[in-house]
Design an enzyme around this catalytic site. Structure first.
Site, PDB file in Angstrom:
ATOM      1  N   GLY A   9       0.845  -1.178   0.000  1.00  0.00           N
ATOM      2  CA  GLY A   9       0.000   0.000   0.000  1.00  0.00           C
ATOM      3  C   GLY A   9       0.882   1.230   0.000  1.00  0.00           C
ATOM      4  O   GLY A   9       1.990   1.219  -0.544  1.00  0.00           O
ATOM      5  N   LYS A 183       4.171   6.204  19.799  1.00  0.00           N
ATOM      6  CA  LYS A 183       3.461   6.475  18.536  1.00  0.00           C
ATOM      7  C   LYS A 183       1.949   6.362  18.719  1.00  0.00           C
ATOM      8  O   LYS A 183       1.181   7.060  18.050  1.00  0.00           O
ATOM      9  CB  LYS A 183       3.938   5.535  17.429  1.00  0.00           C
ATOM     10  CG  LYS A 183       3.456   5.991  16.047  1.00  0.00           C
ATOM     11  CD  LYS A 183       3.957   5.141  14.920  1.00  0.00           C
ATOM     12  CE  LYS A 183       3.441   5.712  13.599  1.00  0.00           C
ATOM     13  NZ  LYS A 183       3.684   4.813  12.452  1.00  0.00           N
TER      14      LYS A 183
END
Length: 327
Positions: A9, A183
């Protein structure tokens, strides 16, 4: 190096293209994009100078064979495919680097690949795949790499140098798990609230999605930060994630929340990957990005009511995936 990219992707294609441009032998393992990439290659459109590469295209791992390095760019919803995709690519000296979001991905890999061959990578980059073989790079590109089963050492440094030589800023983390939690401080609010939208954020007060949603609209980063109440909700989720991480022994400073909010304001309008998945009718990365962090937060004893309600809203939205949202 011979590099295999599994999951091509936006993320896998971008980093695979960077390695390809640097002169490595890069193989893309593809499904729906196979014919396009084989014929036209991959184009990266970026403000720093767009470029085109022609990686080797394959539609089965057997066509690629054993690699020196395997990059995992799959959505975590496809982790059940590891057993079918990885064995032909992995030899005794192969490094398997997962670039996936959230928690639990290295553990999933370790069920079929020796733990000492696994590394994790956290990508801080704004990317969108706008069509097969065409990736738009909007901001950043930095990668943080770390060992899964051991402390960062010579191998991690060599991998970071490999990224740097390909034009990608990279450094080594001595604590991969703490880096994942850091994150998540960004990913949980901006991916989660972005999908929940206005109606979903209202439903977070109870954790229940109403039976009918009116004009459901996902929210880009700039939309989430345009309203003071929404910004406080973003900050509240960030502080809950930080509290959970601290409860697990990872010393993440609370000041990180405001730092990330300011950085996100500077990014302008960005549609996080989970928003795009939801709008395309694809499954959400619920487990790695939301449910597993919630499970570990509760295990640590952290108080996370906003995260719990967000998980309830997203789970219900994912369950209704593909159903029309009517007023």
């Amino acid at each position: 190096m011979k590099i295999g990219v599994v999951g091509c992707g936006a993320l896998g294609s971008y980093y695979g293209a960077m390695f390809c441009r640097a002169g490595h032998e890069v193989h893309f393992l593809l499904r729906s994009d196979f014919a396009v990439v084989r014929e036209r290659g991959v184009r990266i459109e970026t403000g720093g100078g767009s470029f085109h590469v022609q990686p080797k295209a394959a539609n089965s791992p057997e066509q690629i064979g054993v690699c020196h390095l395997v990059l995992i760019g799959l959505k975590t919803t496809a982790n059940d495919q590891f057993a079918a995709l990885l064995p032909p690519l992995v030899g005794p000296d192969t490094i398997v680097l997962t670039l996936q979001n959230g928690l639990g991905n290295e553990e999933a890999l370790a069920k079929m690949v020796p733990a000492e061959q696994i590394m994790g990578g956290l990508c801080f980059v704004c990317l969108n795949r706008v069509e097969p073989g065409r990736i738009v790079h909007m901001d950043r590109g930095f990668v943080l790499v770390g060992e899964f089963a051991r402390m960062g050492g010579e191998r991690a440094g060599k991998l970071a140098a490999l990224f740097e030589e390909a034009g990608v800023k990279c450094r080594v983390s001595e604590n991969l798990t703490a880096a994942h939690w850091e994150k998540l401080v960004w990913n949980v609010p901006f991916n989660g609230l972005g999908v929940a939208g206005v109606a979903g954020m209202a439903a977070m007060k109870t954790g229940q999605v109403p039976g009918r949603l009116s004009r459901h609209h996902c929210l880009a980063t700039d939309e989430l930060l345009v309203d003071a109440q929404w910004t406080e909700l973003v900050r509240g989720l960030m502080l809950e994630v930080i509290g959970a991480a601290r409860g697990l022994g990872h010393q993440i400073p609370e000041a990180l929340a405001d730092q990330m909010i300011q950085r996100t304001r500077n990014m302008g309008a960005y549609r996080a990957s989970t928003l795009i998945d939801f709008e395309r009718g694809q499954p959400l990365e619920l487990i790695s990005l939301f449910l597993e962090p919630l499970r570990q937060a509760k295990q640590s004893g952290a108080d996370v009511p906003l995260l719990a309600n967000l998980c309830a809203v997203l789970s219900e939205l994912d369950r209704r995936r593909g159903e029309p949202l009517r007023s």
